[in-house]
Design an enzyme around this catalytic site. Structure first.
Site, PDB file in Angstrom:
ATOM      1  N   CYS A 223       5.323  58.894   0.236  1.00 33.01           N
ATOM      2  CA  CYS A 223       4.812  57.794   1.072  1.00 33.01           C
ATOM      3  C   CYS A 223       3.423  57.348   0.646  1.00 33.01           C
ATOM      4  CB  CYS A 223       4.801  58.226   2.531  1.00 33.01           C
ATOM      5  SG  CYS A 223       3.885  59.747   2.797  1.00 33.01           S
TER       6      CYS A 223
ATOM      7  N   GLU B 211       4.599  57.733  11.492  1.00 31.22           N
ATOM      8  CA  GLU B 211       4.089  57.952  10.133  1.00 31.22           C
ATOM      9  C   GLU B 211       4.968  57.124   9.206  1.00 31.22           C
ATOM     10  OE1 GLU B 211       1.492  59.787   9.113  1.00 31.22           O
ATOM     11  OE2 GLU B 211       0.944  60.639  11.040  1.00 31.22           O
TER      12      GLU B 211
END
Ligand code: NAD
Length: 459
Positions: free
Chosen positions: A244, A210
């Site tokens: 993010c 991720e």
């Protein structure tokens, strides 16, 4: 034998005992975890505040609350998720009963980042346990208060044979990565993601990565700028811009740029006051090194709002940059802070030049009321996931998978997708013995035309 390989060894032995395959055992762990987390609510929220002045509201909304809802979801659905699923049989396998079994991988390593230090450590832990794995978690070394409370909770809930938190930095991470795991789940930067992928490749260990990247936010001239500014300021400045999936930069239709910048300035002042340093709702940059990193990205650019930096306080005020060049440092690197560059476009080519000049992003956002423009944009570009006319909220639906593509990541998770990520999917056919057509067995002479018919019309 050192501590890490000792723990790994114990977990491997325990996994072989088959205890973690027992769904009731997993459920009892998840329930115990939930009650321990609820009992430590204040400690967790305090730790997040101590680490980077994250407000109680944001800490609850974007970490604590999401962890509790992930636990509720797993506890409610685990029995159903873990049952073998009957699948429609095929004429080619007739007569048979076909199934998909979900099996845990074994002993998994989870490496977590600092930016949502509680959520991004706990969410993989929950689904790894739900799926029946044992787990070694390494929380981030940059959020020591949160990492300590994570370690304490895990120590109180799990036997070492099932889950352990090992705190430490790069050195610890490197030692962990040198071991042979059954699965590695990493959340962090693309740079470290490559190191993790290399370590995993040595043993052909499956991975989820991720990662991050430069997520664009495209705004055309069909929008209500006041509403766009409200959502954009929220999505960019949540967690101090250290998200993010935050919009990294804006590409706005050139005729709205001036008005957009004015709307953003008023919105920032409305939400965080004239001096955001005094706002209880505006978090700090995680450490001095990252403050300096962001300072180096902006100090040669055209700052039209903000730009106040206090390295020793890890403070950067909400900042707007007007039209950086595509070659500038700020357009080459993920910003990961409260700084928003505004680029403009006249034609589709301008958008293509910007987005295709960079790696595939984790998210892409479009603000527009032009349905054709929206549909064309989301089809044209490759990205992990996105939202039309808002930001970040795709994270809020556990039915939607979260993950990147290309340099922004490999694999997905969230809710049931997380359970699936930590499970090997095993197809099983249970064959009947009452009928065994001789067709597939040699000699094949005289069987060809029937074979062709089967594949052409029934296969
Ligand atoms: P990072 O890559 O620096 O660190 C992540 C983890 O890796 C930490 O636990 C750290 O100890 C470890 N690590 C650091 N250097 C290492 C090395 N050389 N070898 C082995 N391990 C190492 O990331 P970060 O700064 O903690 O987090 C920010 C990054 O994470 C951003 O790029 C952001 O976009 C990304 N991120 C992605 C997601 C997502 O869901 N896709 C979520 C949060 C953050």
């Amino acid at each position: 034998m050192n501590n890490i390989s000792n723990i790994l060894n114990k977990q491997q032995q325990f996994f072989k005992s088959q205890k973690t395959k027992d769904v009731d055992y997993r459920l009892s762990l998840l329930k115990a975890l939930k009650s321990k987390i609820l009992a430590h609510e204040n400690d967790i929220l305090d730790a997040l505040y101590k680490d980077f002045k994250k407000s109680e509201f944001e800490a609850y909304l974007s970490e604590f609350g999401l962890v509790i809802s992930e636990l509720n979801l797993a506890i409610k659905n685990l029995k159903r998720w873990s049952k073998p699923k009957r699948i429609k049989a095929s004429l080619l396998t007739f007569p048979s009963r076909d199934y998909v079994y979900k099996e845990p991988y074994g002993t998994v390593l989870v490496i977590a980042p600092w930016n949502y230090p509680f959520l991004l450590a706990m969410e993989p832990l929950i689904m790894a346990i739900a799926a029946g794995n044992t787990i070694v978690l390494k929380p981030s070394e940059l959020t020591q208060n949160t990492s300590q409370i994570i370690t304490k909770i895990i120590r109180n809930v799990f036997p070492e044979t099932t889950a352990v938190s090992i705190e430490g930095g790069v050195e610890t991470s490197t030692k962990l990565l040198a071991q042979k795991w059954d699965y590695i789940f990493f959340t962090g930067s693309t740079k470290v993601g490559k190191i993790v992928a290399k370590a995993a490749a040595k043993h052909l260990t499956p991975v989820t990565l991720e990662l991050g990247g430069k997520s664009p936010c495209i705004i055309d001239d069909s929008v209500n700028l006041k509403l766009v500014a409200r959502r954009l300021v929220w999505g960019k400045l949540l967690n101090g811009g250290q998200t993010c999936i935050a919009p990294d930069y804006v590409i706005a239709k050139s005729n709205i740029k001036k008005e957009l910048i004015e709307a953003l300035k008023s919105e920032i002042i409305r939400r965080y006051r004239e001096n955001p340093k005094t706002s209880p709702d505006f978090p700090r940059i995680i450490n001095e090194a990252n403050t300096k990193r962001i300072e180096a990205l902006i100090n040669t650019e055209n700052i039209v709002f903000g730009g106040e930096i206090s390295t020793e306080n890890c403070y950067i005020s909400p900042t707007i940059i007007d039209e950086p060049s595509l070659e500038s440092k700020i357009m080459q690197e993920e910003i990961f802070g409260p700084v928003l560059p505004i680029l403009t476009f006249e034609t589709e080519d301008d958008i293509e030049n910007t987005i295709w000049g960079l790696d595939k992003p984790l998210s892409l956002y479009v603000f527009s009321n032009d349905k054709y423009f929206v549909d064309e944009t989301i089809k044209k570009y490759s990205f992990g996931g996105g939202v039309i006319n808002d930001l970040l909220i795709h994270f809020g639906n556990h039915r939607l998978p979260l993950g990147g593509v290309g340099a922004s990541g490999i694999g997905q998770y969230h809710g049931k997708h997380g359970f699936d990520t930590f499970s090997n999917t095993k197809p099983i056919i249970k064959r009947s013995n009452w009928f065994d057509p001789s067709f597939r067995y040699p000699p094949y002479k005289g069987k060809m035309s029937f074979l062709k018919t089967v594949f052409k019309y029934f296969g």
